[in-house]
Design an enzyme around this catalytic site. Structure first.
Site, short mmCIF file in Angstrom:
data_model
loop_
_atom_site.label_atom_id
_atom_site.label_comp_id
_atom_site.label_asym_id
_atom_site.label_seq_id
_atom_site.Cartn_x
_atom_site.Cartn_y
_atom_site.Cartn_z
N GLU A 1 36.76 47.74 37.75
CA GLU A 1 35.54 48.49 37.38
C GLU A 1 34.44 48.30 38.42
O GLU A 1 33.72 49.24 38.74
CB GLU A 1 35.08 48.03 35.99
CG GLU A 1 36.06 48.49 34.90
CD GLU A 1 35.84 47.81 33.56
OE1 GLU A 1 35.72 46.56 33.53
OE2 GLU A 1 35.76 48.51 32.54
N GLU B 1 42.71 44.83 29.91
CA GLU B 1 41.95 44.32 28.76
C GLU B 1 42.72 44.43 27.45
O GLU B 1 42.60 43.58 26.57
CB GLU B 1 40.62 45.07 28.62
CG GLU B 1 39.59 44.76 29.69
CD GLU B 1 39.69 45.65 30.93
OE1 GLU B 1 40.74 46.31 31.13
OE2 GLU B 1 38.71 45.69 31.70
N GLY C 1 37.34 44.01 34.91
CA GLY C 1 36.01 44.15 35.51
C GLY C 1 36.06 44.23 37.03
O GLY C 1 35.16 44.80 37.66
N1 CO8 Z 1 39.06 34.84 34.15
C1 CO8 Z 1 39.07 33.50 34.31
N2 CO8 Z 1 39.96 32.86 35.10
C2 CO8 Z 1 40.88 33.60 35.73
C3 CO8 Z 1 40.93 34.99 35.60
C4 CO8 Z 1 39.96 35.63 34.77
N3 CO8 Z 1 39.88 36.96 34.61
N4 CO8 Z 1 41.96 35.46 36.34
C5 CO8 Z 1 42.53 34.40 36.92
N5 CO8 Z 1 41.88 33.28 36.56
C6 CO8 Z 1 42.17 31.89 36.94
C7 CO8 Z 1 43.43 31.38 36.26
O1 CO8 Z 1 43.13 30.93 34.96
C8 CO8 Z 1 43.84 30.28 37.19
O2 CO8 Z 1 43.01 29.13 36.96
P1 CO8 Z 1 43.68 27.67 36.76
O3 CO8 Z 1 44.31 27.39 38.09
O4 CO8 Z 1 42.51 26.81 36.45
O5 CO8 Z 1 44.69 27.80 35.69
C9 CO8 Z 1 43.45 30.81 38.56
O6 CO8 Z 1 42.50 31.84 38.32
C10 CO8 Z 1 44.64 31.43 39.30
O7 CO8 Z 1 45.22 32.41 38.45
P2 CO8 Z 1 46.78 32.43 38.08
O8 CO8 Z 1 47.38 31.05 38.15
O9 CO8 Z 1 46.95 33.16 36.81
O10 CO8 Z 1 47.34 33.29 39.32
P3 CO8 Z 1 48.63 34.18 39.33
O11 CO8 Z 1 48.82 34.59 40.76
O12 CO8 Z 1 49.76 33.53 38.64
O13 CO8 Z 1 48.26 35.49 38.46
C11 CO8 Z 1 46.82 37.31 37.78
C12 CO8 Z 1 47.25 36.36 38.91
C13 CO8 Z 1 47.98 38.25 37.43
C14 CO8 Z 1 45.65 38.12 38.29
C15 CO8 Z 1 46.43 36.49 36.51
O14 CO8 Z 1 45.53 35.47 36.92
C16 CO8 Z 1 45.78 37.31 35.45
O15 CO8 Z 1 46.45 38.02 34.71
N6 CO8 Z 1 44.42 37.20 35.31
C17 CO8 Z 1 43.69 37.85 34.25
C18 CO8 Z 1 43.56 39.35 34.52
C19 CO8 Z 1 42.82 40.02 33.38
O16 CO8 Z 1 43.29 40.07 32.25
N7 CO8 Z 1 41.65 40.58 33.68
C20 CO8 Z 1 40.84 41.30 32.70
C21 CO8 Z 1 39.80 40.37 32.14
S1 CO8 Z 1 38.87 41.14 30.83
C22 CO8 Z 1 37.71 42.09 31.65
O17 CO8 Z 1 37.65 42.14 32.84
C23 CO8 Z 1 36.74 42.86 30.77
C24 CO8 Z 1 35.58 43.36 31.61
C25 CO8 Z 1 34.60 44.12 30.80
C26 CO8 Z 1 33.67 43.22 30.07
C27 CO8 Z 1 32.43 43.94 29.78
C28 CO8 Z 1 31.71 43.34 28.60
C29 CO8 Z 1 30.47 44.13 28.24
#
Ligand code: CO8
Length: 257
Positions: free
Chosen positions: A111, A131, A108
């Site tokens: 996007e 995703e 997102g």
């Molecule tokens: N949602 C919630 N929390 C998140 C997200 C997320 N998308 N991304 C990161 N965080 C949180 C982590 O859980 C972490 O929290 P905590 O310290 O409490 O564990 C904190 O942010 C820091 O993140 P990381 O420790 O993972 O940091 P890194 O530097 O190790 O990694 C990354 C960074 C690579 C960005 C990793 O955090 C990651 O892969 N994040 C998820 C990315 C992802 O998959 N995004 C797609 C999500 S789905 C989506 O966007 C669909 C949209 C369309 C929906 C429309 C519906 C109609």
């Protein structure tokens, strides 16, 4: 209004929105969407604002929709609740919006950047639609806007594998208009926004509308639409001012009339 997930500033004629959920790498949730819609509506109605910049933090523009919020939802929840419906309002905003992207712009987040009119990226930016790795697909326009921006081959590659592309690859592919060093990102975006904000408002809005129209209609319809807008601008005082100023070798003073 006090915002919980955004920092909002006005600098001269530019509205600046900084996504501010650092604990979740600016993951998008319903509060953030509600607040972003609110501030964009208010900037739209504010005659003193000519352009908007949306940015995040150095580490993340936005790492996607909030996965922690989404994990327990089922089909009925997301369908009947029109989950994350309303994001199209960002793309429908009439005033130009620049995305200033540093760090992760994923799912997102990518996007949202693509809903903006153009993307200026820092050299640390990383774009992706991961995703598929979560068992879903892009839902806020990724399969549509990314494909229009970078073509089928790269869109398929990114959406099907979930891999990230760096700023250089994103610029080569046409997703990003410029890359600047991290420390220059906001200055560059603000300069661009300020340049736009000083131009004649009607011509700026029509230019945006005309380019966006090219994605919706045939070439002949698009050309007809463009010509009508072009002709209509000759009804404005700003057209006279722009051309007279050129002939008189001075800067135009547009009045938005
Ligand atoms: N949602 C919630 N929390 C998140 C997200 C997320 N998308 N991304 C990161 N965080 C949180 C982590 O859980 C972490 O929290 P905590 O310290 O409490 O564990 C904190 O942010 C820091 O993140 P990381 O420790 O993972 O940091 P890194 O530097 O190790 O990694 C990354 C960074 C690579 C960005 C990793 O955090 C990651 O892969 N994040 C998820 C990315 C992802 O998959 N995004 C797609 C999500 S789905 C989506 O966007 C669909 C949209 C369309 C929906 C429309 C519906 C109609």
């Amino acid at each position: 209004m006090d915002y919980e997930t955004l920092i909002v500033e006005k600098r001269e004629a530019v509205g600046i929105v900084t996504l501010n959920r650092p604990q979740a790498l600016n993951a998008l949730n319903s509060t953030l969407l509600k607040e972003l819609r609110h501030i964009l509506t208010s900037f739209s109605a504010d005659d003193s604002i000519g352009a908007v910049v949306i940015t995040g933090s150095p580490k993340a523009f936005a790492a996607g929709a909030d996965i922690k919020d989404m994990q327990s939802l089922d089909f009925v929840d997301v369908y009947l609740g029109d989950f994350l419906g309303g994001w199209d309002e960002v793309a429908a905003s009439r005033k130009p919006i620049i995305a200033a992207v540093s760090g992760f712009a994923l799912g997102g987040g990518c996007e949202l950047a693509m809903m903006c009119d153009f993307i200026i990226a820092s050299d640390s930016a990383k774009f992706g639609q991961p995703e598929i790795t979560l068992g879903i697909i892009p839902g806020m326009g990724g399969s549509q806007r990314l494909t229009r921006a970078v073509g089928k081959a790269k869109a398929m590659d990114l959406v099907l594998t979930g891999r990230m592309m760096d700023a250089a690859e994103a610029e080569r592919a046409g997703l990003v208009s410029r890359i600047v060093p991290q420390e220059r990102l906001m200055d560059e975006a603000l300069e661009a926004a300020s340049t736009i904000a000083k131009l004649s408002r009607a011509s700026v809005l029509m230019a945006k509308e005309s380019i966006n129209r090219s994605f919706e209609v045939s070439l002949s319809e698009g050309l007809r639409f463009e010509r009508r807008l072009f002709q209509s601008l000759f009804a404005t005082q700003d057209q006279k001012e722009g051309m007279v100023a050129f002939v008189e070798k001075r800067k135009p003073a547009f009045q938005n009339r």
